[in-house]
Design a protein around this motif. Structure first.
Motif, PDB file in Angstrom:
ATOM      1  N   PHE A 298       0.821  -1.200   0.000  1.00 14.67           N
ATOM      2  CA  PHE A 298       0.000   0.000   0.000  1.00 14.67           C
ATOM      3  C   PHE A 298       0.864   1.263   0.000  1.00 14.67           C
ATOM      4  CE2 PHE A 298      -3.793  -2.386   0.476  1.00 14.67           C
ATOM      5  CZ  PHE A 298      -4.840  -1.508   0.203  1.00 14.67           C
ATOM      6  N   HIS A 354     -10.122  -3.273   3.146  1.00 12.67           N
ATOM      7  CA  HIS A 354      -8.978  -3.236   2.235  1.00 12.67           C
ATOM      8  C   HIS A 354      -9.425  -3.421   0.783  1.00 12.67           C
ATOM      9  CE1 HIS A 354      -5.903  -4.353   5.590  1.00 12.67           C
ATOM     10  NE2 HIS A 354      -6.390  -3.141   5.697  1.00 12.67           N
ATOM     11  N   PHE A 394      -7.463   1.877   4.515  1.00 10.45           N
ATOM     12  CA  PHE A 394      -6.500   0.788   4.637  1.00 10.45           C
ATOM     13  C   PHE A 394      -5.725   0.836   5.954  1.00 10.45           C
ATOM     14  CE2 PHE A 394      -2.098  -0.537   4.423  1.00 10.45           C
ATOM     15  CZ  PHE A 394      -2.272  -1.897   4.252  1.00 10.45           C
TER      16      PHE A 394
END
Length: 550
Positions: A298, A354, A394
């Motif tokens: 990420f 997510h 996230f």
């Protein structure tokens, strides 16, 4: 797990603290405010450095490449020192740890007012990185401490992550106003002011004392020194590599090799110690490795926002003041994502949040991949807002998963995970930015070759464009040869900018593909879990019947 695998924080010498009761709301709010202040101070300080490299270069009279070393000097201690804080906190206690940390930060901010050359700037930035290293941890402690165990996860985590992520973005919003025509002095004064207010808040609102004991050993210094060398090598390579270019500076390969060797040696030492600084076995467990890999992924794809859009707009001639509205929208989107986490984040829902985050990143990156030479910040508001929301959808769930895993090992593992999280995210951001810039540079070299092949002087279209520009330049350049030279120079400059736009589009599309692939893998993982759960439900009645018959 054997005693050799237990971290220092979990040794008998440093007793396990009991869970403290939540504070009343009237007492808790000042602690949350102090945490927000500390988080914003740290984020703004880091953002002022990373976002204003050209301005710093101009203020100090150095090149942009030299100014980039300031980022290396800041990020190395900023990412490495938190690992040592595990034992510093255990030996000296939270209150002294907090007070000394903020005093040092304020003193370094005061010293920054006297920066007048590159060497002094390097020293001050290195000290600033070291002084700001504890601030992220302090922000977590101040926001989470006054809350009950339930609200630490569903309320505290989204709040503190929003504050930490908003800091560097706010630096882009306020930097144009602070810098103006007066240089960086007002930036330094702002950092000093925030540091002094944070200092007052921390001394006024002490953290609860926890048991502490002498746990720092000589080998901790050896391990930390090796980790510092490793982080320094990685930060240097990924900051300087895209600027000097990897293959043009052979020493970068030796730096990466040395960094890898230093980190490997540090891990070998830690594995063989009875009271290690880091519990490498726990960090290398499948669950934590999977979490760290997800966090790193990420950080890489979120580099689209930190290293993609701003630099592309800067290439197209946009100044910091013209991008202010864009970053205001991103800050708002960050807090919208925090509100979404407050509403929907619960243990067990991490994968679904997510998945939504990956979908938003894919949508935003796909929109950005259609940028043109005429793209302006207004055309990127929606796409960057989507990515801003995705970052918040996230980070808090990932943090919650890690904290729950740490809590299962014992309360003292919680701070260990927070510190490792902060450290890896700092370094991960630098690596992600370096990888994104490397992709852009590679694709720009390809596109400029393609455009150069099309822009030949014998091409009728190019000849007509040169003639048109020569006519428009006639009032300013009476000499025919000079007008032609200026017209060709303008076309070449526009071709170079167009090649960068195409390169950024390629990088955005690559980000889109990574997000789509990651989302697909996550869907497969959820499908597998659903099949396993269904199989367990179907088998449980049969097992119960067999037990009854027996």
């Amino acid at each position: 797990m054997s005693a050799a695998a237990q971290p220092a924080a979990a040794q008998p010498a440093a007793a396990q603290p009991e869970a403290a009761a939540a504070l009343p709301i009237r007492q808790a709010l000042p602690y949350v405010g102090a945490g927000a202040l500390v988080a914003l101070s740290q984020g703004l300080g880091q953002g002022f450095v990373s976002n204003n490299i050209p301005q710093i270069a101009g203020d100090l009279g150095i090149t942009t490449t030299q100014a980039s070393w300031l980022m290396v000097a800041y990020i190395v201690p900023r990412s490495a020192l938190p690992l040592m804080l595990i034992k510093i906190r255990a030996q000296f206690g939270l209150r002294r740890f907090a007070e000394v940390s903020i005093v040092i930060y304020a003193l370094i901010a005061f010293a920054a007012l006297w920066i007048n050359d590159w060497r002094s700037a390097i020293v001050v930035q290195a000290l600033s990185g070291a002084a700001s290293a504890p601030l992220s941890t302090l922000a977590f402690l101040y926001v989470l401490e006054p809350m009950s165990a339930r609200f630490k996860m569903v309320l505290g985590l989204p709040l503190v992550m929003a504050f930490l992520m908003a800091g560097p973005l706010l630096a882009r919003v306020v930097s144009p106003v602070l810098i103006g025509d007066g240089g960086l002095i007002r930036v330094h004064l702002t950092i000093l002011g925030l540091g002094m207010v944070s200092l007052a808040a921390i001394f006024r609102l002490p953290l609860r004392p926890v048991p502490h004991a002498k746990v720092i050993q000589a080998m901790d210094v050896v391990s930390f020194g090796l980790i510092l060398l490793g982080f320094a090598g990685l930060a240097t390579a990924f900051v300087i590599g895209p600027i000097r270019w990897w293959t043009d500076a052979a020493w970068l390969g030796w730096v990466l090799a040395g960094a890898t060797a230093a980190l490997a040696l540090a891990m070998m030492i830690e594995l063989r110690r009875a009271a290690p600084m880091l519990d490498v076995r726990w960090l290398a467990s499948p669950a934590i490795l999977h979490l760290m890999a997800t966090l790193f992924l990420f950080r890489v794809i979120l580099s689209e926002q930190s290293s993609g859009a701003p630099k592309m707009l800067q290439t197209l001639g946009m100044g910091p003041a013209q991008m202010t509205d864009l970053f205001v929208v991103i800050v708002i989107a960050t807090f919208v994502g925090a509100l979404a986490c407050l509403a929907w984040m619960r243990p067990g829902r991490e994968a679904y949040l997510h998945l939504v985050a990956l979908a938003l990143i894919a949508a935003g990156a796909f929109m950005d991949a259609h940028a043109t030479y005429d793209t302006r910040p207004e055309q990127m508001l929606i796409s960057q807002a989507l990515i801003g929301v995705a970052g918040m959808l996230f980070m808090p769930p990932a943090m919650m998963a890690g904290l729950l895993s740490a809590l299962a090992k014992g309360p003292n593992y919680i701070l260990s995970f927070v510190i490792v999280f902060v450290s890896t995210q700092s370094l991960g951001g630098v690596i992600g930015s370096g990888l994104f810039s490397t992709v852009v540079n590679l694709r720009q070299a390809f596109h400029i070759q393609q455009l150069a092949a099309e822009l030949t002087a014998t091409s009728p279209a190019v000849s007509a464009e040169i003639a048109s520009r020569m006519v428009s330049l006639a009032p300013y350049a009476p000499d025919l040869a000079q007008r032609k030279l200026q017209a060709m120079s303008q076309i070449a400059a526009e071709a170079s900018r167009q090649s960068y736009v195409l390169a950024y589009n390629d990088a955005y599309f690559l980000t889109f593909l990574i997000a789509v692939v990651a989302a697909g893998l996550l869907l497969l993982h959820l499908f597998r879990d659903a099949l396993v759960a269904r199989a367990l439900r179907l088998s449980s009645p049969s097992d119960t019947k067999n037990q009854t018959q027996s």
